[in-house]
Design a protein around this motif. Structure first.
Motif, PDB file in Angstrom:
ATOM      1  N   GLN A 129      13.734 -26.931 -48.234  1.00  0.00           N
ATOM      2  CA  GLN A 129      14.705 -25.966 -48.988  1.00  0.00           C
ATOM      3  C   GLN A 129      16.149 -26.528 -48.904  1.00  0.00           C
ATOM      4  O   GLN A 129      16.892 -26.477 -47.715  1.00  0.00           O
ATOM      5  N   LYS A 130      16.995 -26.203 -49.799  1.00  0.00           N
ATOM      6  CA  LYS A 130      18.321 -26.556 -49.835  1.00  0.00           C
ATOM      7  C   LYS A 130      19.240 -25.276 -50.735  1.00  0.00           C
ATOM      8  O   LYS A 130      18.501 -24.863 -51.490  1.00  0.00           O
ATOM      9  N   GLN A 131      20.372 -25.244 -50.436  1.00  0.00           N
ATOM     10  CA  GLN A 131      21.190 -24.351 -51.317  1.00  0.00           C
ATOM     11  C   GLN A 131      21.922 -24.801 -52.128  1.00  0.00           C
ATOM     12  O   GLN A 131      22.782 -25.750 -51.608  1.00  0.00           O
ATOM     13  N   ILE A 132      22.190 -24.517 -53.245  1.00  0.00           N
ATOM     14  CA  ILE A 132      22.781 -25.286 -54.704  1.00  0.00           C
ATOM     15  C   ILE A 132      23.601 -24.225 -55.278  1.00  0.00           C
ATOM     16  O   ILE A 132      23.036 -22.925 -55.638  1.00  0.00           O
ATOM     17  N   THR A 133      24.526 -24.520 -56.044  1.00  0.00           N
ATOM     18  CA  THR A 133      24.970 -23.650 -57.226  1.00  0.00           C
ATOM     19  C   THR A 133      24.138 -24.038 -58.430  1.00  0.00           C
ATOM     20  O   THR A 133      23.462 -25.005 -58.447  1.00  0.00           O
ATOM     21  N   TYR A 134      24.519 -23.292 -59.321  1.00  0.00           N
ATOM     22  CA  TYR A 134      23.891 -23.256 -60.636  1.00  0.00           C
ATOM     23  C   TYR A 134      24.111 -24.907 -61.310  1.00  0.00           C
ATOM     24  O   TYR A 134      23.287 -25.202 -62.056  1.00  0.00           O
ATOM     25  N   ASN A 135      25.348 -25.106 -61.025  1.00  0.00           N
ATOM     26  CA  ASN A 135      25.788 -26.516 -61.678  1.00  0.00           C
ATOM     27  C   ASN A 135      25.201 -27.794 -60.839  1.00  0.00           C
ATOM     28  O   ASN A 135      25.521 -29.067 -60.992  1.00  0.00           O
ATOM     29  N   GLY A 136      24.395 -27.574 -59.767  1.00  0.00           N
ATOM     30  CA  GLY A 136      23.736 -28.655 -58.929  1.00  0.00           C
ATOM     31  C   GLY A 136      24.465 -28.968 -57.599  1.00  0.00           C
ATOM     32  O   GLY A 136      24.012 -29.986 -56.861  1.00  0.00           O
ATOM     33  N   THR A 137      25.843 -28.188 -57.245  1.00  0.00           N
ATOM     34  CA  THR A 137      26.245 -28.500 -56.055  1.00  0.00           C
ATOM     35  C   THR A 137      25.684 -28.300 -55.074  1.00  0.00           C
ATOM     36  O   THR A 137      25.387 -27.021 -54.758  1.00  0.00           O
ATOM     37  N   PHE A 151      16.559 -22.102 -44.425  1.00  0.00           N
ATOM     38  CA  PHE A 151      15.051 -21.518 -44.353  1.00  0.00           C
ATOM     39  C   PHE A 151      15.192 -20.097 -44.323  1.00  0.00           C
ATOM     40  O   PHE A 151      16.422 -19.460 -44.467  1.00  0.00           O
ATOM     41  N   ASP A 152      13.845 -19.462 -44.592  1.00  0.00           N
ATOM     42  CA  ASP A 152      13.929 -17.919 -44.943  1.00  0.00           C
ATOM     43  C   ASP A 152      13.868 -17.157 -43.518  1.00  0.00           C
ATOM     44  O   ASP A 152      14.136 -16.221 -43.417  1.00  0.00           O
ATOM     45  N   ASP A 153      12.966 -17.985 -42.520  1.00  0.00           N
ATOM     46  CA  ASP A 153      12.790 -17.285 -41.189  1.00  0.00           C
ATOM     47  C   ASP A 153      12.563 -18.290 -40.195  1.00  0.00           C
ATOM     48  O   ASP A 153      12.154 -19.475 -40.556  1.00  0.00           O
ATOM     49  N   VAL A 154      13.011 -17.921 -38.956  1.00  0.00           N
ATOM     50  CA  VAL A 154      12.544 -18.842 -37.773  1.00  0.00           C
ATOM     51  C   VAL A 154      11.945 -17.698 -36.750  1.00  0.00           C
ATOM     52  O   VAL A 154      12.142 -16.554 -36.719  1.00  0.00           O
ATOM     53  N   ARG A 155      10.956 -18.531 -35.979  1.00  0.00           N
ATOM     54  CA  ARG A 155      10.469 -17.683 -34.857  1.00  0.00           C
ATOM     55  C   ARG A 155      10.090 -18.811 -33.685  1.00  0.00           C
ATOM     56  O   ARG A 155       9.885 -20.161 -34.041  1.00  0.00           O
ATOM     57  N   ASP A 156       9.977 -18.175 -32.482  1.00  0.00           N
ATOM     58  CA  ASP A 156       9.530 -19.131 -31.417  1.00  0.00           C
ATOM     59  C   ASP A 156       7.906 -19.053 -31.386  1.00  0.00           C
ATOM     60  O   ASP A 156       7.448 -18.431 -31.644  1.00  0.00           O
ATOM     61  N   PHE A 157       7.649 -20.128 -30.867  1.00  0.00           N
ATOM     62  CA  PHE A 157       6.170 -20.539 -30.489  1.00  0.00           C
ATOM     63  C   PHE A 157       5.823 -19.543 -29.273  1.00  0.00           C
ATOM     64  O   PHE A 157       6.677 -19.532 -28.316  1.00  0.00           O
ATOM     65  N   GLU A 158       4.760 -19.084 -29.242  1.00  0.00           N
ATOM     66  CA  GLU A 158       4.038 -18.227 -28.299  1.00  0.00           C
ATOM     67  C   GLU A 158       2.874 -18.883 -27.531  1.00  0.00           C
ATOM     68  O   GLU A 158       1.911 -19.479 -28.517  1.00  0.00           O
ATOM     69  N   ASN A 159       2.546 -18.950 -26.414  1.00  0.00           N
ATOM     70  CA  ASN A 159       1.408 -19.385 -25.579  1.00  0.00           C
ATOM     71  C   ASN A 159       0.838 -20.760 -26.135  1.00  0.00           C
ATOM     72  O   ASN A 159      -0.086 -20.602 -26.973  1.00  0.00           O
ATOM     73  N   PRO A 160       1.514 -21.735 -25.819  1.00  0.00           N
ATOM     74  CA  PRO A 160       2.638 -21.774 -24.927  1.00  0.00           C
ATOM     75  C   PRO A 160       4.025 -21.705 -25.746  1.00  0.00           C
ATOM     76  O   PRO A 160       4.035 -22.098 -26.845  1.00  0.00           O
ATOM     77  N   LEU A 179      11.638 -27.009 -27.142  1.00  0.00           N
ATOM     78  CA  LEU A 179      11.900 -28.369 -28.045  1.00  0.00           C
ATOM     79  C   LEU A 179      11.353 -27.883 -29.525  1.00  0.00           C
ATOM     80  O   LEU A 179      12.219 -28.663 -30.018  1.00  0.00           O
ATOM     81  N   PHE A 180      10.670 -27.028 -29.817  1.00  0.00           N
ATOM     82  CA  PHE A 180      10.170 -26.950 -31.087  1.00  0.00           C
ATOM     83  C   PHE A 180      10.546 -25.401 -31.464  1.00  0.00           C
ATOM     84  O   PHE A 180      10.094 -24.466 -30.767  1.00  0.00           O
ATOM     85  N   THR A 181      10.625 -25.332 -32.811  1.00  0.00           N
ATOM     86  CA  THR A 181      10.909 -23.895 -33.175  1.00  0.00           C
ATOM     87  C   THR A 181      10.227 -23.832 -34.708  1.00  0.00           C
ATOM     88  O   THR A 181      10.168 -24.998 -35.518  1.00  0.00           O
ATOM     89  N   LEU A 182       9.520 -22.823 -34.995  1.00  0.00           N
ATOM     90  CA  LEU A 182       8.849 -22.657 -36.234  1.00  0.00           C
ATOM     91  C   LEU A 182       9.819 -22.151 -37.230  1.00  0.00           C
ATOM     92  O   LEU A 182      10.661 -21.300 -36.907  1.00  0.00           O
ATOM     93  N   PHE A 183       9.587 -22.471 -38.353  1.00  0.00           N
ATOM     94  CA  PHE A 183      10.548 -21.945 -39.518  1.00  0.00           C
ATOM     95  C   PHE A 183       9.641 -21.765 -41.049  1.00  0.00           C
ATOM     96  O   PHE A 183       8.753 -22.290 -40.884  1.00  0.00           O
ATOM     97  N   GLU A 184      10.023 -21.020 -41.585  1.00  0.00           N
ATOM     98  CA  GLU A 184       9.472 -20.351 -42.715  1.00  0.00           C
ATOM     99  C   GLU A 184      10.166 -20.568 -43.984  1.00  0.00           C
ATOM    100  O   GLU A 184      11.151 -20.409 -44.172  1.00  0.00           O
ATOM    101  N   ILE A 185       9.633 -21.181 -45.198  1.00  0.00           N
ATOM    102  CA  ILE A 185      10.151 -21.297 -46.543  1.00  0.00           C
ATOM    103  C   ILE A 185       8.828 -20.874 -47.445  1.00  0.00           C
ATOM    104  O   ILE A 185       7.648 -21.559 -47.689  1.00  0.00           O
TER     105      ILE A 185
END
Length: 349
Positions: A250-258, A265-274, A278-284
């Motif tokens: 996912q990217k963020q653009i203007t209506y003219n394409g810039t 991303f829409d949201d991020v969260r940490d991994f649990e157990n374990p 090093l890594f992070t979950l993200f949601e789109i």
């Protein structure tokens, strides 16, 4: 003497008869007053459980039907109805249903404005109301004359569809089928032809997200395309700005394409157990992916319904539901795969 006693007895009997009749009459009058009192109390009790619709109009239910009562005139204006709507915005026109047909009534007086002659009817917005007769949608002014001559043939997926047909800001979303949605103006002309599967309400800057052939784009108030419908999903977080998602990125653009930001991303969260540094979950767009915590580099795109961290820098990912559908609903189940840090599927479960 005998004559006098008989006369007195006769007079006494006549008096007793009169008194008896007067007593019966008084009892009858009292009974009538008592019955009237009980009926008034019963009516008052029923009306106490009613729902106020406006200053003088109350709705109440009895024996599975709805009635409308005008408290100022002390009369029932509509009775034995299936249901009534509760009015919207600043319009005094609302919908009622009787014998599965629709009509309109005055919200402030409770009095009917039309007979129940329509197959379906919707509340008025911006001075225009929609009705359906014999499978055709037409639009009425507040005098219940046609707002314009065009009528629109609709094909329903179910009796409940569509939920509402209404004008907003001079435009109306209109679905001819669940997959053929367009937008008309106040003259009944198509601003957007009915070739879309989804059209959003107007945004703050009077634009709409549309979906055609499974892909999302953006159009302006006049119906001109600002962003071609080529994306999996689009959100409009600010005026003139769109978050566009494609293939798990996912990217963020203007209506003219810039391009304003090449990764959002829409949201991020940490991994649990374990847990992991090093890594992070993200949601789109409701899907999950994995990125490196240090530099936000995407290693697994957001195309999975769920992701869990395993030992050895491996991940357990749930495939999207449309990719693991079985032939029958009873046999459908979630399908999981094992991934490495390069999004490669590994053997094993």
């Amino acid at each position: 003497m005998n004559f006098s006693l008989k006369s007195v007895g006769k007079v006494s009997l006549q008096c007793l008869n009169i008194i008896w009749k007067l007593g019966l009459g008084a009892i009858g009058v009292a009974a009538i007053f008592f019955i009237v009192f009980l009926l008034k109390e019963l009516h008052r009790g029923e009306m106490a459980n009613g729902k106020p619709l406006s200053d003088y109009v109350t709705e109440y239910e009895k024996d599975g039907y709805v009635s409308i009562y005008n408290q100022r005139d002390k009369v029932f204006t509509l009775e034995r109805l299936d249901w009534v709507s509760h009015g919207l915005e600043d319009s005094n026109i609302a919908v009622y249903s009787k014998n599965l047909k629709r009509g309109f009534f005055d919200y402030n007086t409770g009095k009917p404005l039309t007979k129940p002659i329509y197959d379906k009817a919707w509340n008025f917005y911006e001075g225009i109301g929609a009705v359906e007769e014999n499978g055709y949608i037409s639009f009425l002014n507040t005098d219940f004359k046609p707002a314009f001559s065009q009528k629109f043939k609709v094909v329903r997926a179910s009796d409940d569809w569509p939920e509402a047909i209404r004008f907003r800001n001079g435009q109306c979303l209109l679905a001819l089928t669940p997959d053929s949605i367009g937008v008309i103006d106040r003259l009944g002309n198509w601003i957007l032809e009915p070739e879309y599967q989804m059209i959003s309400e107007l945004s703050a800057d009077s634009c709409r997200i549309v979906k055609r052939n499974g892909f999302a784009g953006v159009v302006n108030y006049k119906g001109s395309i600002l962003i071609e419908p080529i994306y999996d999903a689009i959100r409009l977080p600010n005026q003139g700005v769109a978050n566009v998602a494609k293939d798990g990125y996912q990217k963020q653009i203007t209506y003219n394409g810039t391009i304003l930001r090449d990764f959002v991303f829409d949201d991020v969260r940490d991994f649990e157990n374990p847990s992991s540094d090093l890594f992070t979950l993200f949601e789109i767009n409701g899907k999950m992916g994995v990125m490196k915590s240090k530099n936000c580099e995407v290693i697994i795109p957001a195309i999975y319904d769920d992701i869990q961290l395993l030992s050895g820098n491996r991940f357990k990912a749930m495939l999207p539901s449309d990719e693991c559908m079985s032939s029958t609903p009873e046999s459908r189940s979630s399908s999981w795969v094992i991934l490495d840090v390069h999004n490669n599927i590994l053997p094993g479960k």
